[in-house]
Design an enzyme around this catalytic site. Structure first.
Site, PDB file in Angstrom:
ATOM      1  N   ARG A  37       8.430  -7.274 -11.108  1.00  0.00           N
ATOM      2  CA  ARG A  37       9.221  -6.205 -10.504  1.00  0.00           C
ATOM      3  C   ARG A  37      10.325  -6.763  -9.604  1.00  0.00           C
ATOM      4  O   ARG A  37      10.967  -6.020  -8.873  1.00  0.00           O
ATOM      5  CB  ARG A  37       8.320  -5.267  -9.689  1.00  0.00           C
ATOM      6  N   GLU A  49       5.302  -6.911 -20.287  1.00  0.00           N
ATOM      7  CA  GLU A  49       4.715  -5.788 -21.020  1.00  0.00           C
ATOM      8  C   GLU A  49       3.797  -6.265 -22.144  1.00  0.00           C
ATOM      9  O   GLU A  49       2.755  -5.665 -22.401  1.00  0.00           O
ATOM     10  CB  GLU A  49       5.806  -4.867 -21.578  1.00  0.00           C
ATOM     11  N   THR A  55      -4.720  -5.868 -21.017  1.00  0.00           N
ATOM     12  CA  THR A  55      -5.060  -6.963 -20.119  1.00  0.00           C
ATOM     13  C   THR A  55      -4.793  -6.568 -18.668  1.00  0.00           C
ATOM     14  O   THR A  55      -3.766  -5.965 -18.381  1.00  0.00           O
ATOM     15  CB  THR A  55      -4.242  -8.220 -20.485  1.00  0.00           C
ATOM     16  N   TYR A 132       4.724   1.976 -27.224  1.00  0.00           N
ATOM     17  CA  TYR A 132       4.600   1.781 -25.781  1.00  0.00           C
ATOM     18  C   TYR A 132       5.614   0.757 -25.263  1.00  0.00           C
ATOM     19  O   TYR A 132       6.351   1.017 -24.303  1.00  0.00           O
ATOM     20  CB  TYR A 132       3.182   1.337 -25.369  1.00  0.00           C
ATOM     21  N   ASP A 150       0.752   4.625 -22.236  1.00  0.00           N
ATOM     22  CA  ASP A 150      -0.363   3.689 -22.366  1.00  0.00           C
ATOM     23  C   ASP A 150      -1.655   4.409 -21.971  1.00  0.00           C
ATOM     24  O   ASP A 150      -1.659   5.625 -21.784  1.00  0.00           O
ATOM     25  CB  ASP A 150      -0.118   2.458 -21.486  1.00  0.00           C
ATOM     26  N   CYS A 204      -5.555   7.399  -9.830  1.00  0.00           N
ATOM     27  CA  CYS A 204      -6.177   8.201 -10.897  1.00  0.00           C
ATOM     28  C   CYS A 204      -6.958   7.285 -11.830  1.00  0.00           C
ATOM     29  O   CYS A 204      -6.704   7.202 -13.024  1.00  0.00           O
ATOM     30  CB  CYS A 204      -5.092   8.971 -11.648  1.00  0.00           C
ATOM     31  N   CYS A 220      -2.310  19.058 -10.290  1.00  0.00           N
ATOM     32  CA  CYS A 220      -3.383  18.624 -11.194  1.00  0.00           C
ATOM     33  C   CYS A 220      -4.362  19.739 -11.544  1.00  0.00           C
ATOM     34  O   CYS A 220      -5.110  20.234 -10.689  1.00  0.00           O
ATOM     35  CB  CYS A 220      -4.134  17.444 -10.578  1.00  0.00           C
TER      36      CYS A 220
END
Length: 362
Positions: A37, A49, A55, A132, A150, A204, A220
């Site tokens: 990042r 990615e 993983t 993805y 994902d 989450c 939610c």
DNA sequence: AATACGTGGCA
DNA sequence: TTGCCAAGTAT
């Protein structure tokens, strides 16, 4: 009911802009400081990615640093030998990921002058680049509003929208892609997609989600109904098959070790291993000695047991009876069968199970 | 659509 | 200890 009507119905009464705002604001203050990042280099985003497929982040971090140090640019990776690339991936698993990445990067160097294509059509046609990875790289590196669905995103959205489709089914992902296409922020597709995944990783979570500190709790439906623990719905796969065979750390009179390269497709493709009878397990030690002697053209009088090793893959369980033995060498090396010194051994990529056998041998 | 494809961590 | 994974893709 067709898919579009279904998605329309799911999104009814949902406050899209408020959701985007709540989610992205949370991400901007709470996101983890991860090595991929630091910038938006499409090549580095792409590498991360691919590594992150199936993983964990904690597992990937050290591999990412070492891989980028070794192959700092797309051209550097494209120019590398596969042997070196596989070695950098050793221990990460799903090795076809890196062989596909290597092939894809070569194609990008040749066809696109080394620049990762920002076209969905062009990028997604590359080896190892599925739905993805396409969405993730295009949105994160180029700010293009494509869904990146994902396992995290399916879990988060199954709870937000109280969707009970089985996420183990391939077709279910498409439904979530439709939904994300409708709710993704066009101001910041990168933060939106990453925020959805980050939320899944930090709040989450699969077990014991921290709904009390969730930034989108008010959106939610699963939380409102008290059913967050029941979601997502995911059927389990079948039990792995068990395979038993023998392997041997075979030395010659110079103290060199016999290694062989695995086939270029299938399990652990192109990795190296010690001689074994994986494909035709022998009934006893004498039969194994005979098998190894004939196949490798060596004179092998006796072997000693090292131990029993078990290795659990996602779909297979290996039970290996490991031996050591010294042989009179009668065969010359070729590309896939070599006698190597102990020092040379660390140039070759081995599956984890064979690393364990080597450690026990030493 | 279902299965092959790795590994290490955690409850 | 056994099960379930974790930022999927290819066939």
């Amino acid at each position: 009911m067709n898919v579009k009507e279904n998605v329309q119905q799911i999104l009814e009464h949902f406050h899209i802009e408020q959701f985007q705002h709540d989610l992205i604001d949370w991400f901007r203050t709470e996101q983890r400081d991860l090595p991929w990042r630091k910038n938006k280099d499409p090549y580095k985003i792409w590498v991360s990615e691919v590594m992150l497929q199936q993983t964990r982040v904690d597992t990937v971090i050290p591999y990412f640093y070492q891989f980028i140090e070794k192959f700092p640019t797309l051209d550097a990776l494209a120019d590398a030998k596969e042997e070196e690339v596989l070695k950098a991936w050793e221990g990460l698993g799903y090795y076809s990921r890196v062989r596909n990445l290597h092939a894809a990067v070569k194609e990008v160097k040749e066809k696109y002058g080394g620049r990762v294509p920002a076209s969905k059509e062009q990028f997604s046609s590359l080896k190892g680049v599925g739905p993805y990875t396409t969405g993730a790289v295009l949105s994160i590196a180029y700010g293009i509003p494509e869904p990146a669905v994902d396992g995290n995103v399916m879990r988060v959205l199954s709870r937000i929208f109280y969707i009970t489709d089985d996420i183990a089914r391939a077709s279910t992902r498409k439904k979530f892609e439709q939904i994300v296409s409708c709710i993704i922020s066009h101001d910041d597709p990168s933060d939106f997609n990453q925020a959805l995944m980050e939320l899944g990783a930090l709040v989450c979570t699969p077990k014991n989600p921290s709904c009390f500190l969730c930034p989108v709790q008010r959106h939610c439906r699963a939380f409102a109904e008290g059913v967050e623990a029941e979601l997502p719905v995911k059927t389990k796969g079948k039990a792995p098959k068990h395979v038993a065979f023998r392997a041997i750390v075979l030395t010659n009179e110079e103290g060199k070790i016999r290694i062989e390269k695995r086939p270029s497709s299938g399990l652990l493709a192109n990795l190296w291993q010690f001689p074994n009878d994986e494909h035709a397990p022998t009934p006893n030690e004498q039969a194994f000695i005979k098998e190894i002697s004939e196949r490798y053209h060596v004179v092998l009088r006796s072997i000693q047991r090292i131990g029993t090793f078990e290795h659990v893959f996602s779909h297979i369980v290996w039970h290996i009876e490991a031996y050591k033995g010294n042989a009179l060498e009668l065969q010359i090396d070729d590309e896939t069968n070599k006698w190597v010194t102990v020092d040379e051994l660390n140039q070759y990529a081995f599956p984890v199970i064979y690393q364990k056998i080597w450690q026990a041998y030493e």
